[in-house]
Write a protein that holds these residues in place. Structure first.
Motif, PDB file in Angstrom:
ATOM      1  N   ILE A  91       0.857  -1.188   0.000  1.00 57.54           N
ATOM      2  CA  ILE A  91       0.000   0.000   0.000  1.00 57.54           C
ATOM      3  C   ILE A  91       0.889   1.233   0.000  1.00 57.54           C
ATOM      4  O   ILE A  91       1.617   1.490   0.953  1.00 57.54           O
ATOM      5  N   GLY A  92       0.809   1.971  -1.082  1.00 52.18           N
ATOM      6  CA  GLY A  92       1.558   3.215  -1.183  1.00 52.18           C
ATOM      7  C   GLY A  92       0.697   4.385  -0.755  1.00 52.18           C
ATOM      8  O   GLY A  92      -0.461   4.222  -0.364  1.00 52.18           O
ATOM      9  N   PRO A  93       1.240   5.601  -0.847  1.00 55.56           N
ATOM     10  CA  PRO A  93       0.509   6.783  -0.389  1.00 55.56           C
ATOM     11  C   PRO A  93      -0.800   7.027  -1.143  1.00 55.56           C
ATOM     12  O   PRO A  93      -1.811   7.389  -0.544  1.00 55.56           O
ATOM     13  N   LYS A  94      -0.803   6.799  -2.439  1.00 53.40           N
ATOM     14  CA  LYS A  94      -2.005   7.041  -3.246  1.00 53.40           C
ATOM     15  C   LYS A  94      -3.105   6.035  -2.894  1.00 53.40           C
ATOM     16  O   LYS A  94      -4.262   6.417  -2.674  1.00 53.40           O
ATOM     17  N   THR A  95      -2.749   4.756  -2.821  1.00 56.18           N
ATOM     18  CA  THR A  95      -3.737   3.727  -2.492  1.00 56.18           C
ATOM     19  C   THR A  95      -4.264   3.925  -1.078  1.00 56.18           C
ATOM     20  O   THR A  95      -5.462   3.777  -0.833  1.00 56.18           O
ATOM     21  N   ALA A  96      -3.392   4.279  -0.153  1.00 60.71           N
ATOM     22  CA  ALA A  96      -3.818   4.524   1.226  1.00 60.71           C
ATOM     23  C   ALA A  96      -4.855   5.641   1.269  1.00 60.71           C
ATOM     24  O   ALA A  96      -5.875   5.531   1.960  1.00 60.71           O
ATOM     25  N   GLN A  97      -4.619   6.702   0.518  1.00 63.57           N
ATOM     26  CA  GLN A  97      -5.564   7.815   0.501  1.00 63.57           C
ATOM     27  C   GLN A  97      -6.886   7.407  -0.135  1.00 63.57           C
ATOM     28  O   GLN A  97      -7.961   7.777   0.350  1.00 63.57           O
ATOM     29  N   VAL A  98      -6.840   6.619  -1.204  1.00 65.60           N
ATOM     30  CA  VAL A  98      -8.067   6.150  -1.859  1.00 65.60           C
ATOM     31  C   VAL A  98      -8.870   5.275  -0.894  1.00 65.60           C
ATOM     32  O   VAL A  98     -10.094   5.385  -0.807  1.00 65.60           O
ATOM     33  N   LEU A 135      -8.887   5.428   2.390  1.00 67.53           N
ATOM     34  CA  LEU A 135      -9.495   6.302   3.397  1.00 67.53           C
ATOM     35  C   LEU A 135     -10.657   7.108   2.829  1.00 67.53           C
ATOM     36  O   LEU A 135     -11.700   7.262   3.472  1.00 67.53           O
ATOM     37  N   ASP A 136     -10.489   7.629   1.620  1.00 70.52           N
ATOM     38  CA  ASP A 136     -11.561   8.394   0.987  1.00 70.52           C
ATOM     39  C   ASP A 136     -12.800   7.531   0.775  1.00 70.52           C
ATOM     40  O   ASP A 136     -13.928   7.968   1.027  1.00 70.52           O
ATOM     41  N   GLU A 137     -12.594   6.309   0.316  1.00 70.51           N
ATOM     42  CA  GLU A 137     -13.714   5.398   0.072  1.00 70.51           C
ATOM     43  C   GLU A 137     -14.373   4.986   1.389  1.00 70.51           C
ATOM     44  O   GLU A 137     -15.585   4.855   1.468  1.00 70.51           O
ATOM     45  N   ARG A 138     -13.581   4.813   2.437  1.00 68.31           N
ATOM     46  CA  ARG A 138     -14.142   4.477   3.755  1.00 68.31           C
ATOM     47  C   ARG A 138     -15.001   5.634   4.270  1.00 68.31           C
ATOM     48  O   ARG A 138     -16.085   5.421   4.810  1.00 68.31           O
ATOM     49  N   ALA A 139     -14.542   6.875   4.046  1.00 72.05           N
ATOM     50  CA  ALA A 139     -15.316   8.051   4.464  1.00 72.05           C
ATOM     51  C   ALA A 139     -16.604   8.166   3.648  1.00 72.05           C
ATOM     52  O   ALA A 139     -17.654   8.533   4.177  1.00 72.05           O
ATOM     53  N   ARG A 140     -16.530   7.848   2.366  1.00 71.17           N
ATOM     54  CA  ARG A 140     -17.688   7.953   1.484  1.00 71.17           C
ATOM     55  C   ARG A 140     -18.686   6.822   1.694  1.00 71.17           C
ATOM     56  O   ARG A 140     -19.875   7.048   1.830  1.00 71.17           O
ATOM     57  N   GLY A 141     -18.186   5.584   1.736  1.00 69.28           N
ATOM     58  CA  GLY A 141     -19.081   4.428   1.730  1.00 69.28           C
ATOM     59  C   GLY A 141     -19.204   3.683   3.042  1.00 69.28           C
ATOM     60  O   GLY A 141     -19.911   2.691   3.113  1.00 69.28           O
ATOM     61  N   GLY A 142     -18.498   4.130   4.066  1.00 66.62           N
ATOM     62  CA  GLY A 142     -18.602   3.454   5.363  1.00 66.62           C
ATOM     63  C   GLY A 142     -17.599   2.321   5.508  1.00 66.62           C
ATOM     64  O   GLY A 142     -16.708   2.138   4.679  1.00 66.62           O
ATOM     65  N   ARG A 143     -17.755   1.575   6.592  1.00 75.10           N
ATOM     66  CA  ARG A 143     -16.843   0.482   6.941  1.00 75.10           C
ATOM     67  C   ARG A 143     -16.752  -0.546   5.827  1.00 75.10           C
ATOM     68  O   ARG A 143     -17.716  -0.799   5.129  1.00 75.10           O
ATOM     69  N   TYR A 144     -15.581  -1.141   5.728  1.00 74.43           N
ATOM     70  CA  TYR A 144     -15.393  -2.262   4.810  1.00 74.43           C
ATOM     71  C   TYR A 144     -15.911  -3.514   5.505  1.00 74.43           C
ATOM     72  O   TYR A 144     -15.608  -3.759   6.672  1.00 74.43           O
ATOM     73  N   LEU A 145     -16.696  -4.308   4.804  1.00 74.09           N
ATOM     74  CA  LEU A 145     -17.299  -5.497   5.391  1.00 74.09           C
ATOM     75  C   LEU A 145     -16.420  -6.731   5.235  1.00 74.09           C
ATOM     76  O   LEU A 145     -16.519  -7.660   6.026  1.00 74.09           O
ATOM     77  N   SER A 146     -15.595  -6.752   4.196  1.00 77.52           N
ATOM     78  CA  SER A 146     -14.750  -7.914   3.905  1.00 77.52           C
ATOM     79  C   SER A 146     -13.672  -7.483   2.916  1.00 77.52           C
ATOM     80  O   SER A 146     -13.711  -6.363   2.394  1.00 77.52           O
ATOM     81  N   PHE A 147     -12.733  -8.373   2.647  1.00 75.07           N
ATOM     82  CA  PHE A 147     -11.729  -8.069   1.633  1.00 75.07           C
ATOM     83  C   PHE A 147     -12.362  -8.035   0.243  1.00 75.07           C
ATOM     84  O   PHE A 147     -11.901  -7.311  -0.640  1.00 75.07           O
ATOM     85  N   ALA A 148     -13.439  -8.779   0.041  1.00 76.35           N
ATOM     86  CA  ALA A 148     -14.167  -8.709  -1.228  1.00 76.35           C
ATOM     87  C   ALA A 148     -14.782  -7.316  -1.391  1.00 76.35           C
ATOM     88  O   ALA A 148     -14.787  -6.746  -2.485  1.00 76.35           O
ATOM     89  N   ASP A 149     -15.284  -6.755  -0.298  1.00 75.68           N
ATOM     90  CA  ASP A 149     -15.842  -5.404  -0.319  1.00 75.68           C
ATOM     91  C   ASP A 149     -14.746  -4.391  -0.654  1.00 75.68           C
ATOM     92  O   ASP A 149     -14.943  -3.496  -1.466  1.00 75.68           O
ATOM     93  N   LEU A 150     -13.581  -4.544  -0.040  1.00 78.11           N
ATOM     94  CA  LEU A 150     -12.433  -3.683  -0.353  1.00 78.11           C
ATOM     95  C   LEU A 150     -12.103  -3.776  -1.841  1.00 78.11           C
ATOM     96  O   LEU A 150     -11.924  -2.768  -2.516  1.00 78.11           O
ATOM     97  N   SER A 151     -12.052  -4.992  -2.341  1.00 79.65           N
ATOM     98  CA  SER A 151     -11.724  -5.230  -3.742  1.00 79.65           C
ATOM     99  C   SER A 151     -12.754  -4.599  -4.681  1.00 79.65           C
ATOM    100  O   SER A 151     -12.407  -4.047  -5.716  1.00 79.65           O
ATOM    101  N   ASP A 152     -14.029  -4.655  -4.300  1.00 80.92           N
ATOM    102  CA  ASP A 152     -15.098  -4.069  -5.120  1.00 80.92           C
ATOM    103  C   ASP A 152     -15.058  -2.544  -5.108  1.00 80.92           C
ATOM    104  O   ASP A 152     -15.360  -1.907  -6.107  1.00 80.92           O
ATOM    105  N   ARG A 153     -14.671  -1.963  -3.994  1.00 78.75           N
ATOM    106  CA  ARG A 153     -14.770  -0.511  -3.829  1.00 78.75           C
ATOM    107  C   ARG A 153     -13.514   0.268  -4.179  1.00 78.75           C
ATOM    108  O   ARG A 153     -13.600   1.466  -4.478  1.00 78.75           O
ATOM    109  N   VAL A 154     -12.352  -0.371  -4.143  1.00 83.14           N
ATOM    110  CA  VAL A 154     -11.102   0.354  -4.399  1.00 83.14           C
ATOM    111  C   VAL A 154     -10.474  -0.149  -5.695  1.00 83.14           C
ATOM    112  O   VAL A 154     -10.051  -1.300  -5.785  1.00 83.14           O
ATOM    113  N   ARG A 155     -10.440   0.727  -6.677  1.00 86.73           N
ATOM    114  CA  ARG A 155      -9.860   0.393  -7.972  1.00 86.73           C
ATOM    115  C   ARG A 155      -8.392   0.012  -7.810  1.00 86.73           C
ATOM    116  O   ARG A 155      -7.640   0.681  -7.102  1.00 86.73           O
ATOM    117  N   GLY A 156      -7.994  -1.078  -8.458  1.00 87.09           N
ATOM    118  CA  GLY A 156      -6.607  -1.518  -8.393  1.00 87.09           C
ATOM    119  C   GLY A 156      -6.357  -2.586  -7.339  1.00 87.09           C
ATOM    120  O   GLY A 156      -5.283  -3.157  -7.279  1.00 87.09           O
TER     121      GLY A 156
END
Length: 127
Positions: free
Chosen positions: A43-50, A52-73
């Motif tokens: 996890i680099g600086p850009k991915t870390a920020q994405v 956090l931004d997605e967590r602020a926008r969409g709420g808690r991550y429910l699973s790693f599949a949820d992370l994969s669906d919500r964060v590009r890359g």
């Protein structure tokens, strides 16, 4: 004989130290800061920020599949790699595959008991 015993003790101590070190580096995806996320290998600086931004926008991550669906890359393989590097979701024991992880029922509750979120019924049901 004592040398052999000492060898076993050193091996056990080494394994315990490695286990402890791995546990100490665990980072929870839903509470991590930018710096904590950047400390995870992969996890680099850009991915870390994405993340956090997605967590602020969409709420808690429910699973790693949820992370994969919500964060590009971040696909399933990369999510697995991040989990191996110490990333956890709500303390560990989470799924990487899409099976069951954030699927919602008709009432909006997740299969694993997360809080209900209003779900709009299909158009045919509203008539």
């Amino acid at each position: 004989m004592p040398a052999r015993r000492l060898s076993h003790l050193l091996t056990a101590a080494g394994l315990a130290a490695l286990t402890w070190a791995g546990a100490a580096s665990a980072v929870d995806l839903n509470t991590a800061t930018l710096d904590q996320l950047r400390g995870i290998r992969g996890i680099g600086p850009k991915t870390a920020q994405v993340i956090l931004d997605e967590r602020a926008r969409g709420g808690r991550y429910l699973s790693f599949a949820d992370l994969s669906d919500r964060v590009r890359g971040i696909g399933p393989r990369r999510a697995q790699s991040l989990q191996s590097a110490g990333l956890t979701i709500d303390g560990g024991g989470t799924r990487v595959s899409g099976q069951g992880g954030g699927a919602r029922t008709a009432t909006g509750a997740t299969a694993d008991g997360e809080a209900a979120v209003p779900v709009k019924p299909p158009a045919a049901a509203r008539r």
